[in-house]
Design an enzyme around this catalytic site. Structure first.
Site, mmCIF file in Angstrom:
data_model
loop_
_atom_site.group_PDB
_atom_site.id
_atom_site.type_symbol
_atom_site.label_atom_id
_atom_site.label_comp_id
_atom_site.label_asym_id
_atom_site.label_seq_id
_atom_site.Cartn_x
_atom_site.Cartn_y
_atom_site.Cartn_z
ATOM 1 N N ASP A 1 -9.045 1.980 4.717
ATOM 2 C CA ASP A 1 -9.640 0.750 5.207
ATOM 3 C C ASP A 1 -10.521 0.216 4.093
ATOM 4 O O ASP A 1 -11.217 0.987 3.431
ATOM 5 C CB ASP A 1 -10.462 0.986 6.480
ATOM 6 C CG ASP A 1 -10.646 -0.313 7.257
ATOM 7 O OD1 ASP A 1 -9.646 -0.827 7.772
ATOM 8 O OD2 ASP A 1 -11.775 -0.827 7.310
ATOM 9 N N ASP B 1 -9.744 -11.866 -4.064
ATOM 10 C CA ASP B 1 -9.552 -11.656 -5.510
ATOM 11 C C ASP B 1 -10.019 -12.830 -6.376
ATOM 12 O O ASP B 1 -10.655 -12.607 -7.408
ATOM 13 C CB ASP B 1 -8.075 -11.347 -5.818
ATOM 14 C CG ASP B 1 -7.711 -9.906 -5.503
ATOM 15 O OD1 ASP B 1 -8.632 -9.095 -5.263
ATOM 16 O OD2 ASP B 1 -6.510 -9.590 -5.483
ATOM 17 N N LYS C 1 0.844 -1.213 0.000
ATOM 18 C CA LYS C 1 0.000 0.000 0.000
ATOM 19 C C LYS C 1 0.866 1.245 0.000
ATOM 20 O O LYS C 1 0.595 2.208 -0.710
ATOM 21 C CB LYS C 1 -0.872 0.047 1.259
ATOM 22 C CG LYS C 1 -2.047 -0.879 1.224
ATOM 23 C CD LYS C 1 -2.880 -0.663 2.474
ATOM 24 C CE LYS C 1 -3.902 -1.751 2.630
ATOM 25 N NZ LYS C 1 -4.575 -1.683 3.930
HETATM 26 P P1 IMP Z 1 -7.501 -3.564 4.268
HETATM 27 O O1 IMP Z 1 -8.344 -2.637 5.073
HETATM 28 O O2 IMP Z 1 -7.016 -2.932 2.987
HETATM 29 O O3 IMP Z 1 -6.401 -4.194 5.062
HETATM 30 O O4 IMP Z 1 -8.443 -4.749 3.779
HETATM 31 C C1 IMP Z 1 -9.146 -5.576 4.694
HETATM 32 C C2 IMP Z 1 -9.457 -6.921 4.054
HETATM 33 O O5 IMP Z 1 -10.373 -6.746 2.960
HETATM 34 C C3 IMP Z 1 -8.257 -7.646 3.447
HETATM 35 O O6 IMP Z 1 -7.592 -8.423 4.418
HETATM 36 C C4 IMP Z 1 -8.929 -8.522 2.394
HETATM 37 O O7 IMP Z 1 -9.482 -9.680 2.985
HETATM 38 C C5 IMP Z 1 -10.069 -7.646 1.910
HETATM 39 N N1 IMP Z 1 -9.614 -6.846 0.738
HETATM 40 C C6 IMP Z 1 -9.367 -5.513 0.702
HETATM 41 N N2 IMP Z 1 -8.944 -5.129 -0.519
HETATM 42 C C7 IMP Z 1 -8.934 -6.258 -1.276
HETATM 43 C C8 IMP Z 1 -8.569 -6.508 -2.635
HETATM 44 O O8 IMP Z 1 -8.152 -5.639 -3.409
HETATM 45 N N3 IMP Z 1 -8.697 -7.791 -3.035
HETATM 46 C C9 IMP Z 1 -9.132 -8.799 -2.228
HETATM 47 N N4 IMP Z 1 -9.455 -8.619 -0.962
HETATM 48 C C10 IMP Z 1 -9.364 -7.357 -0.471
#
Ligand code: IMP
Length: 190
Positions: free
Chosen positions: A68, A150, A12
């Protein structure tokens, strides 16, 4: 202007760093330094996003940017949503997908969105930016790339899942890149 990113995720950090205008000095939590875990106890994605950026402002009085994200499935009333990361009880992507596939086994409405909310706090004032990509949940996994959900997410208008796309293809349409584009437009307009 200096902005500290409220995240420890290297992927990120580089994605956001590459997108920000050159006149923004982009720093990490280690530069503050902030070694604590950021709070993430909100009930919604926007709440969690705000909590992380607000923590940095409240404790260190520096500008911050947080994000988030999660997957919201219509037939499951918006779940896994804010609980996407550990939906099945741990951070295991396969177990989380298995739980979703099982809950969706008989669902005919397969609509879902990936959502990102970024929070930018500048001089104590919070601004939120949402990025969404619409799609559907498949009945089984397709593809090996990417992470999280994904392999079971087919974005609307495409014939391959996020896990079958290259990083560049996914980034060109992803929820995260759409939220980030709004942050960049806001910063450039100031
Ligand atoms: P975060 O807030 O970006 O850490 O996302 C939280 C959770 O959402 C991740 O651990 C994934 O399980 C899911 N997630 C967020 N973005 C994606 C993505 O681009 N592809 C697949 N899963 C995602």
């Amino acid at each position: 202007m200096k902005i500290y990113l409220a995240s420890r995720n290297a992927h990120k950090i580089s994605e956001i760093k590459n997108a920000l205008p050159a006149d923004i000095t982009f720093l990490s939590l280690d530069d503050i330094p902030c070694e604590e875990e950021l709070p993430e106890t909100g009930e919604t994605i926007p709440e969690n996003s705000l909590q992380k950026a607000q923590y940095i402002w409240d404790n260190y009085q520096v500008n911050s940017l947080s994000d988030d994200s999660g997957l919201e499935i219509e037939a499951l009333g918006g779940k896994p949503g804010v609980h996407s990361a550990h939906y099945a009880g741990s951070r295991d992507f396969d177990q989380n997908m298995a739980k979703v596939l099982q809950e969706m086994a008989t669902a005919t409405n397969r609509k879902a969105v990936f959502k990102t909310v970024m929070t930018l706090i500048i001089a104590g004032e919070a601004h939120q930016f949402e990025g969404i990509v619409e799609g559907e949940i498949l009945h089984e996994k397709h593809g090996e790339k990417g992470f999280g959900y994904d392999p079971i997410f087919l974005p609307t208008g495409y014939d391959k899942t996020f896990a079958q796309m290259t990083t560049e293809e996914k980034n060109s349409i992803s929820h995260r890149s759409r939220a980030l584009a709004k942050v960049v437009a806001f910063l450039k307009s100031r």
